[in-house]
Scaffold this motif. Sequence first.
Motif, mmCIF file in Angstrom:
data_model
loop_
_atom_site.group_PDB
_atom_site.id
_atom_site.type_symbol
_atom_site.label_atom_id
_atom_site.label_comp_id
_atom_site.label_asym_id
_atom_site.label_seq_id
_atom_site.Cartn_x
_atom_site.Cartn_y
_atom_site.Cartn_z
ATOM 1 N N LEU A 1 27.667 37.998 36.295
ATOM 2 C CA LEU A 1 28.170 36.736 36.293
ATOM 3 C C LEU A 1 27.272 35.711 35.209
ATOM 4 O O LEU A 1 27.659 34.950 34.828
ATOM 5 C CB LEU A 1 28.644 36.160 37.610
ATOM 6 C CG LEU A 1 29.764 36.847 38.391
ATOM 7 C CD1 LEU A 1 30.157 36.319 39.701
ATOM 8 C CD2 LEU A 1 30.858 36.874 37.327
ATOM 9 N N LYS B 1 33.453 27.218 39.192
ATOM 10 C CA LYS B 1 32.206 26.836 39.793
ATOM 11 C C LYS B 1 31.092 26.323 39.019
ATOM 12 O O LYS B 1 30.403 25.403 39.305
ATOM 13 C CB LYS B 1 31.494 27.813 40.704
ATOM 14 C CG LYS B 1 32.333 27.982 42.064
ATOM 15 C CD LYS B 1 31.791 29.123 42.891
ATOM 16 C CE LYS B 1 32.551 29.242 44.280
ATOM 17 N NZ LYS B 1 31.982 30.322 45.117
ATOM 18 N N GLU C 1 37.034 32.135 39.397
ATOM 19 C CA GLU C 1 36.266 31.342 40.411
ATOM 20 C C GLU C 1 35.058 31.074 39.906
ATOM 21 O O GLU C 1 34.176 29.864 40.253
ATOM 22 C CB GLU C 1 36.260 32.045 41.748
ATOM 23 C CG GLU C 1 35.724 31.190 42.970
ATOM 24 C CD GLU C 1 36.449 29.966 43.207
ATOM 25 O OE1 GLU C 1 35.826 28.967 43.690
ATOM 26 O OE2 GLU C 1 37.376 29.831 42.513
ATOM 27 N N ALA C 2 34.280 32.092 39.522
ATOM 28 C CA ALA C 2 32.592 31.946 38.985
ATOM 29 C C ALA C 2 32.601 30.878 38.013
ATOM 30 O O ALA C 2 31.451 30.234 38.174
ATOM 31 C CB ALA C 2 31.804 33.456 38.789
ATOM 32 N N LYS D 1 31.796 46.437 32.293
ATOM 33 C CA LYS D 1 32.022 46.224 33.956
ATOM 34 C C LYS D 1 30.942 47.071 34.486
ATOM 35 O O LYS D 1 30.679 48.398 34.257
ATOM 36 C CB LYS D 1 33.515 46.540 34.111
ATOM 37 C CG LYS D 1 34.349 45.525 33.611
ATOM 38 C CD LYS D 1 35.614 45.641 33.983
ATOM 39 C CE LYS D 1 36.936 44.861 33.438
ATOM 40 N NZ LYS D 1 38.051 45.398 33.700
ATOM 41 N N ARG E 1 43.734 41.999 39.299
ATOM 42 C CA ARG E 1 43.874 40.527 40.074
ATOM 43 C C ARG E 1 42.777 39.982 40.766
ATOM 44 O O ARG E 1 42.249 38.954 40.526
ATOM 45 C CB ARG E 1 45.134 40.474 41.072
ATOM 46 C CG ARG E 1 45.123 38.991 41.638
ATOM 47 C CD ARG E 1 46.355 39.012 42.632
ATOM 48 N NE ARG E 1 46.518 37.746 43.281
ATOM 49 C CZ ARG E 1 47.421 37.308 43.982
ATOM 50 N NH1 ARG E 1 48.401 38.375 44.533
ATOM 51 N NH2 ARG E 1 47.736 36.213 44.613
ATOM 52 N N THR E 2 42.072 41.170 41.467
ATOM 53 C CA THR E 2 40.755 40.668 42.086
ATOM 54 C C THR E 2 39.615 40.496 41.217
ATOM 55 O O THR E 2 38.872 39.339 41.476
ATOM 56 C CB THR E 2 40.301 41.969 42.994
ATOM 57 O OG1 THR E 2 41.391 42.146 44.065
ATOM 58 C CG2 THR E 2 39.141 41.404 43.629
ATOM 59 N N GLN E 3 39.660 41.303 40.119
ATOM 60 C CA GLN E 3 38.710 41.075 39.009
ATOM 61 C C GLN E 3 38.821 39.552 38.269
ATOM 62 O O GLN E 3 37.991 39.040 38.009
ATOM 63 C CB GLN E 3 38.510 42.169 38.203
ATOM 64 C CG GLN E 3 37.680 42.062 36.994
ATOM 65 C CD GLN E 3 36.062 42.323 37.159
ATOM 66 O OE1 GLN E 3 35.838 42.546 38.258
ATOM 67 N NE2 GLN E 3 35.373 42.310 36.215
ATOM 68 N N ARG E 4 40.052 39.556 38.112
ATOM 69 C CA ARG E 4 40.559 38.293 37.138
ATOM 70 C C ARG E 4 40.022 37.028 37.942
ATOM 71 O O ARG E 4 39.489 35.934 37.521
ATOM 72 C CB ARG E 4 41.768 38.174 37.129
ATOM 73 C CG ARG E 4 42.522 37.047 36.177
ATOM 74 C CD ARG E 4 43.938 37.359 35.798
ATOM 75 N NE ARG E 4 44.824 37.149 36.736
ATOM 76 C CZ ARG E 4 45.696 38.018 37.271
ATOM 77 N NH1 ARG E 4 45.380 39.314 36.588
ATOM 78 N NH2 ARG E 4 46.467 38.056 38.331
ATOM 79 N N GLU E 5 40.625 36.936 39.526
ATOM 80 C CA GLU E 5 40.075 35.644 40.445
ATOM 81 C C GLU E 5 38.726 35.633 40.502
ATOM 82 O O GLU E 5 38.084 34.567 40.678
ATOM 83 C CB GLU E 5 40.931 35.950 41.597
ATOM 84 C CG GLU E 5 42.311 35.894 41.607
ATOM 85 C CD GLU E 5 43.179 35.896 42.599
ATOM 86 O OE1 GLU E 5 42.548 36.291 43.849
ATOM 87 O OE2 GLU E 5 44.243 35.807 42.786
ATOM 88 N N LEU E 6 38.045 36.598 40.594
ATOM 89 C CA LEU E 6 36.497 36.522 40.788
ATOM 90 C C LEU E 6 35.767 36.101 39.554
ATOM 91 O O LEU E 6 34.983 35.176 39.954
ATOM 92 C CB LEU E 6 35.929 37.969 40.960
ATOM 93 C CG LEU E 6 34.419 38.037 40.915
ATOM 94 C CD1 LEU E 6 33.736 37.530 42.388
ATOM 95 C CD2 LEU E 6 33.918 39.558 41.127
ATOM 96 N N LEU E 7 36.228 36.423 38.283
ATOM 97 C CA LEU E 7 35.502 35.799 37.021
ATOM 98 C C LEU E 7 35.976 34.229 37.161
ATOM 99 O O LEU E 7 35.274 33.484 36.774
ATOM 100 C CB LEU E 7 35.987 36.547 36.005
ATOM 101 C CG LEU E 7 35.803 38.064 35.578
ATOM 102 C CD1 LEU E 7 36.221 38.574 34.618
ATOM 103 C CD2 LEU E 7 34.108 37.946 35.787
#
Length: 459
Positions: free
Chosen positions: A108, A25, A21-22, A104, A13-19
Amino acid sequence: MKKGSVLIVEDDRTQRELLAEALRKRGFYVEGAENLSEAKEFLERKDYNVLLLDYKLPDGDGLEFLTYLKKNHPKLPVIMLTAYASVENAVSAMKAGAFHYLAKPINLEELTLIVHKALEENKLAREIELLRERLKFFVGKDVVFVENVVAESPAMKKVLNLVSKVAETDAPVLITGESGTGKGVIARLIHQLSPANDGPFLQINCAAIPETLLEAELFGYEKGAFTGATHSKAGLFELAEGGTLFLDEIGDMPLSLQAKLLNVLQEKTIRRLGGLKEIKVNFRFISATNQNLEKMVEEGRFREDLFWRLNVIRINIPPLRERKEDIIPLAELFIKKFNQKYRKDIRGLTHEATIALLKHNFPGNVRELENRIERGIILAEDEYLTREDLGLAQGSQKEEDLIEKLLNLPLDEAVEHLERIRIEKALLEAKGIKVKAAEILGITERMLRYKMEKYGIGG
């Protein structure tokens, strides 16, 4: 305005949301799925432009899911993401149809550039699919455009995208490119996709016919116009009525005929040799050359006014060495063609033959490739074509050593090593001009600058 839609399939989940959000933006519309089952539900509800797919997921293998995607969503570019980087995994993913492969932790900036490139590929793929459907309608059968046309490379996809736009008009088209790149094939494709497709497609090579005969072939003649003219004959300008006239190697047309051709294109009338009557003509005009017409204009060997008349729309076909993605699909197409012609059952290429084809420079372009495959089909003693069958010499020891070195490096190091070599070579070929080097590499100038900074390449 959103740049495109992206689906991220990632169980972390953390990786998914990080990608996500990037990418948001940076102007993308992004949705995320945590497993393959959820991804299928997303894909059933919506068409996405790009898919980011994790290699290992709770309910299955990303590599196996690629097979499902290629069957059910064949035009969707897939970027594989994995923490388990290896040469074998990368090769397997690319063979299964992945657009790109990233290890990984994800950079980004690099991911954004790859997504941009995937979006461009997706757009071109959709446009070419529409082009394919139009051609099916015109010719009434399932073909890959016309014989010898393959568009796996970004360069050829752009050519066919331009063809689809030009075909709908009656504007003159000038096709340029080295000998053997397929200029005549593209001319015929434009005709097949044009409103004049029901009319004739006539072509003549200006370099193959003497000046006096060329004029008679184009304009026709009346009985008694010259010795041997025992009857009247219509020329190609008349015979192409309602269709397309294609003049190949127009750079070899004599200056005296260039003036007469210009008049025909401007006035839409001709007068047969020995005739007095003005005859109206109506045809689509396409010309082609492997020469530099701008230089010929400067040297006084080609009329400037005719050049600008021809150069309304220009389509440049890149040489085969600059679209290597097309080499193997073209080879497979020719294998099928010559299997049928010579009643053979050759199944494909050996690994060594494939590598040899990809490394060959192809000075004769597609025509050379076709001739080599025909030669191989005739000489082959096994069910797979070998390097020897194709008449290709073994690579140098230096090249063999490089391949061996790359195959034994960790994936990230192998990719960096190869990218550095390719970028330096492209910059050398382009004489340091980054725009040209990016074109040679098939990437954007922005991506090139990023890679040069990443690898510390000056320029």
